[in-house]
Motif scaffolding. Structure first.
Motif, mmCIF file in Angstrom:
data_model
loop_
_atom_site.group_PDB
_atom_site.id
_atom_site.type_symbol
_atom_site.label_atom_id
_atom_site.label_comp_id
_atom_site.label_asym_id
_atom_site.label_seq_id
_atom_site.Cartn_x
_atom_site.Cartn_y
_atom_site.Cartn_z
ATOM 1 N N UNK A 1 0.850 -1.186 0.000
ATOM 2 C CA UNK A 1 0.000 0.000 0.000
ATOM 3 C C UNK A 1 0.886 1.237 0.000
ATOM 4 N N UNK A 2 1.022 1.863 -1.166
ATOM 5 C CA UNK A 2 1.933 2.996 -1.324
ATOM 6 C C UNK A 2 1.209 4.303 -1.632
ATOM 7 N N UNK A 3 -0.097 4.244 -1.882
ATOM 8 C CA UNK A 3 -0.832 5.439 -2.260
ATOM 9 C C UNK A 3 -0.931 5.580 -3.764
ATOM 10 N N UNK A 4 -1.863 6.401 -4.205
ATOM 11 C CA UNK A 4 -2.154 6.533 -5.633
ATOM 12 C C UNK A 4 -1.034 7.254 -6.368
ATOM 13 N N UNK A 5 -0.601 8.385 -5.848
ATOM 14 C CA UNK A 5 0.405 9.189 -6.560
ATOM 15 C C UNK A 5 1.705 8.424 -6.732
ATOM 16 N N UNK B 1 -3.481 12.597 2.439
ATOM 17 C CA UNK B 1 -2.708 13.221 1.369
ATOM 18 C C UNK B 1 -3.447 13.164 0.039
ATOM 19 N N UNK B 2 -4.174 12.065 -0.204
ATOM 20 C CA UNK B 2 -4.874 11.909 -1.477
ATOM 21 C C UNK B 2 -6.199 12.656 -1.511
ATOM 22 N N UNK B 3 -6.911 12.669 -0.387
ATOM 23 C CA UNK B 3 -8.260 13.222 -0.371
ATOM 24 C C UNK B 3 -8.282 14.732 -0.183
ATOM 25 N N UNK B 4 -7.291 15.269 0.509
ATOM 26 C CA UNK B 4 -7.320 16.691 0.811
ATOM 27 C C UNK B 4 -8.278 16.988 1.961
ATOM 28 N N UNK B 5 -8.524 18.251 2.203
ATOM 29 C CA UNK B 5 -9.318 18.664 3.360
ATOM 30 C C UNK B 5 -10.810 18.459 3.112
ATOM 31 N N UNK B 6 -11.524 18.113 4.182
ATOM 32 C CA UNK B 6 -12.978 18.083 4.153
ATOM 33 C C UNK B 6 -13.611 16.814 3.650
ATOM 34 N N UNK C 1 -6.166 3.229 -5.191
ATOM 35 C CA UNK C 1 -7.262 4.083 -4.731
ATOM 36 C C UNK C 1 -8.293 3.267 -3.951
ATOM 37 N N UNK C 2 -8.651 2.104 -4.495
ATOM 38 C CA UNK C 2 -9.625 1.253 -3.793
ATOM 39 C C UNK C 2 -9.072 0.784 -2.446
#
Length: 294
Positions: A105-109, A255-260, A178-179
């Motif tokens: 699990x490394x993240x999308x980016x 980090x991927x979703x951002x705020x809110x 992402x999933x």
């Protein structure tokens, strides 16, 4: 999106790069499926038990991948993965027509960057993004859900058939990652829900047996949440999924979703960060229960 089914194919030669909890469990499963498995780890001692089971250990990662059909990476961070596969020239050592399956699990980016660099440096090597839903026990029993993205290849089917109960092919490389972040956010909610329910039951004097009677066969409680609740009550913290790795995944979500977008996930992350900093590193997420010992 389709759910893939596996057909039996010839057993490929596989290299597992990174033999921590999950990498070692996957290697054991592949060995049990009568596959030839090469292993490499930054800490060579973690490969000893695998060698005893029939794996071939290598001192250098490029040597482990040189002649194999499929390379699985299960390294802990994007930087560690890039260091071994790119800067360490392990990708360069892979044979033409082989497949790199990135399952950590490394993240999308980070995953998209690895896919792009692979295409640039080695267009003759296929890159598949395939993190998994499941922990050590499902890995050892071949019950993982594989969240695959990239271009499907028939030569990977025997590997996925050994490791997983199903494979979801989700789109271009990065879609699997992402999933995975979405599912691990769901996992964090259930873990924290079980943790706070256990603490609340103790504070209000509700007996453990009564709590389980109320939740048994109740649609409010998943099998996962009940299993974690049982471990919390038993104070069983032997790591299937370590708290600090769950925290790492929540940080990737932020980090991927951002705020809110996922504020509760952020709040859980901050509580779990405190637990890790106060000595819960290395323990299972079941150690997230508030007020243990109070």
């Amino acid at each position: 999106m389709t759910i893939g089914t596996h057909e039996q194919g010839p057993a490929p030669l596989v290299a597992v790069i990174g033999t921590g909890t999950m990498g070692a469990a996957m290697a054991r499963r592949l060995l049990g499926a009568q596959m030839d498995v090469h292993v490499w780890a930054r800490h060579a001692a973690s490969t000893t038990a695998l060698v005893d089971l029939g794996a071939t250990r290598f001192e250098q990662a490029p040597d482990a991948v040189r002649d194999v059909d499929v390379v699985i990476t299960m390294l802990p961070t994007p930087d560690a993965t890039a260091d071994v596969m790119m800067r360490g020239q392990t990708l360069d050592a892979m044979r033409p027509g082989s497949i790199w399956v990135q399952m950590a699990t490394l993240g999308v980016e980070a995953t998209e960057e690895l896919a792009a660099e692979t295409l640039n440096r080695r267009p003759d090597v296929a890159f598949i993004d395939a993190p998994v839903s499941g922990s050590r026990e499902p890995a050892e029993s071949g019950q993982l859900l594989i969240l695959a993205s990239g271009t499907p290849a028939s030569s990977i089917e025997p590997v996925f058939a050994a490791l997983g109960r199903d494979t979801l092919w989700l789109g271009p490389a990065g879609a699997g990652s992402a999933m995975k972040l979405i599912l691990n956010t769901w996992l964090a909610f259930q873990t924290e829900g079980a943790a706070e329910a256990a603490a609340l039951a103790e504070r209000l004097g509700v007996p453990t047996a009564a709590l389980f009677d109320a939740l048994r066969d109740n649609p409010l409680a998943s099998k996962y949440a009940l299993a974690k609740l049982a471990r919390m009550i038993d104070e069983d913290y032997d790591a299937d999924f370590a708290l600090e790795w769950a925290l790492k995944d929540l940080d990737l979500v932020a980090a991927s979703a951002g705020s809110g977008v996922a504020p509760i996930a952020g709040a859980i992350a901050e509580r779990w960060r405190t637990l890790v900093n106060e000595g819960s590193s290395g323990l299972d997420v079941s150690a997230a229960r508030p007020g243990l010992g109070a």
